[in-house]
Scaffold this active site. Structure first.
Site, mmCIF file in Angstrom:
data_model
loop_
_atom_site.group_PDB
_atom_site.id
_atom_site.type_symbol
_atom_site.label_atom_id
_atom_site.label_comp_id
_atom_site.label_asym_id
_atom_site.label_seq_id
_atom_site.Cartn_x
_atom_site.Cartn_y
_atom_site.Cartn_z
ATOM 1 N N ASP A 174 34.028 -58.110 39.823
ATOM 2 C CA ASP A 174 32.584 -58.947 40.131
ATOM 3 C C ASP A 174 33.092 -60.302 40.462
ATOM 4 O O ASP A 174 34.018 -60.629 39.969
ATOM 5 C CB ASP A 174 32.241 -58.920 38.709
ATOM 6 N N ASP A 191 30.833 -62.865 53.608
ATOM 7 C CA ASP A 191 30.532 -62.040 53.925
ATOM 8 C C ASP A 191 32.174 -61.608 54.244
ATOM 9 O O ASP A 191 33.469 -61.174 54.124
ATOM 10 C CB ASP A 191 29.961 -61.515 54.830
ATOM 11 N N GLU A 217 28.667 -57.778 45.388
ATOM 12 C CA GLU A 217 30.195 -58.703 45.357
ATOM 13 C C GLU A 217 30.765 -57.618 44.176
ATOM 14 O O GLU A 217 31.372 -58.113 43.412
ATOM 15 C CB GLU A 217 29.683 -59.772 44.652
#
Length: 305
Positions: A174, A191, A217
């Site tokens: 993560d 992004d 994410e």
């Protein structure tokens, strides 16, 4: 186009072969149905011109065998009958033939049918390529170009359905404080950061390993043949590589974007199912987050603490 001829009559074979080669096609020749079937499996021709009655597999059985063996490819089958009776033609079409010609063979009629065969098989080849491209697209994350959860589910299912006996590890990854990064720098920058991190993850593992975008994410890595200790070394290298990207993040204590990872292992001593392993990796990730982020935790170590 590669064309297979199957006929037990030598004169018919010669006439058919000449017509095929005059049309500019590569020719394979079989003297009976059994030899034709072996040549078909070996060469996968685009078209087959087969006599109805011959030793071994007859024309109808050869048609059925060809149709049963097809996957994404398509073979155009032309049945050659001695008298062209309606029953023979109907039986041929029901067995999988696409067209028919009658004996004595007219080379012009055969060449016309080979033109149709070339068009049909070309269309089928195009459709197969489109299906393959769509299948691949459905299994790719459009942003990062990594494989997605659908592909992950398939790969893990295949791994377990084969009775895989080796070790492997799952690493749940993560991006730390990513929500605040999006708030500070905008979604376009977010992004771009995900694309860079995804490329780094993929670049730091072996080709035999799998890297997937799990959602948002989050990423998931499948590290084949790894013990928890070996996977821990790999993930520390991955974590360090992401830190070295130096993607500025003023909202993070480190000042740059970092990742946390949780590891779960499938070993001889721990033959866990897929869902259990995912849950263990997620719990290890939670522990990594809770202990300060920018670190790797192993699920098996949590039970000893």
């Amino acid at each position: 186009m590669k064309v297979l001829i199957a006929d037990d009559d030598q004169i018919s074979r010669m006439i058919t072969k000449a017509a095929v080669e005059q049309s500019g096609h590569e020719c394979l020749v079989a003297v009976d149905g059994d030899q034709a079937w072996e040549l078909f499996k070996l060469h996968r021709p685009e078209a087959v011109v087969t006599d109805l009655m011959m030793p071994g597999l007859n024309g109808l059985d050869l048609c059925r065998s060809i149709r049963g063996a097809e996957d994404d490819s398509y073979t155009y089958v032309i049945l050659v009958t001695s008298h062209g009776s309606r029953d023979d033609v109907l039986a041929g079409m029901e067995a999988g033939a696409d067209d028919y010609v009658t004996k004595p063979l007219d080379p012009f009629n055969l060449r016309i049918r080979l033109l149709a065969a070339q068009r049909i098989t070309s269309l089928h080849a195009d459709l197969a390529r489109y299906r393959s491209a769509l299948s691949e697209q459905a299994r790719r994350d459009p942003l990062t170009k990594l494989h997605n959860r659908l592909k992950l589910t398939e790969d893990l299912g295949e791994l377990h359905s084969r009775g895989y006996l080796g070790n492997y590890c799952l690493a749940m990854v993560d991006v730390d404080n990513f929500k605040s990064y999006n708030d500070l720098y905008g979604h376009q920058a977010g992004d771009s950061a995900l694309v860079s991190i995804a490329a780094t993850l993929a670049g730091e593992v072996r080709e035999s390993d799998g890297v997937y975008r799990f959602g948002g994410e989050e990423f998931l890595l499948v590290l084949r043949g790894q013990t928890p200790e070996g996977a821990g070394v790999v993930m520390e290298r991955v974590r360090s590589a992401v830190h070295s990207l130096q993607i500025e993040h003023s909202g993070d204590p480190d000042g740059v974007l970092t990742i946390s990872a949780g590891l779960a292992a499938y070993t001889d001593e721990h033959r866990a199912g897929i869902e259990e392993l995912l849950k263990e990796a997620d719990l290890a990730l939670y522990a990594a987050k809770a202990s300060g982020r920018n670190r790797v935790r192993v699920a098996s170590s949590l039970t000893t603490e």
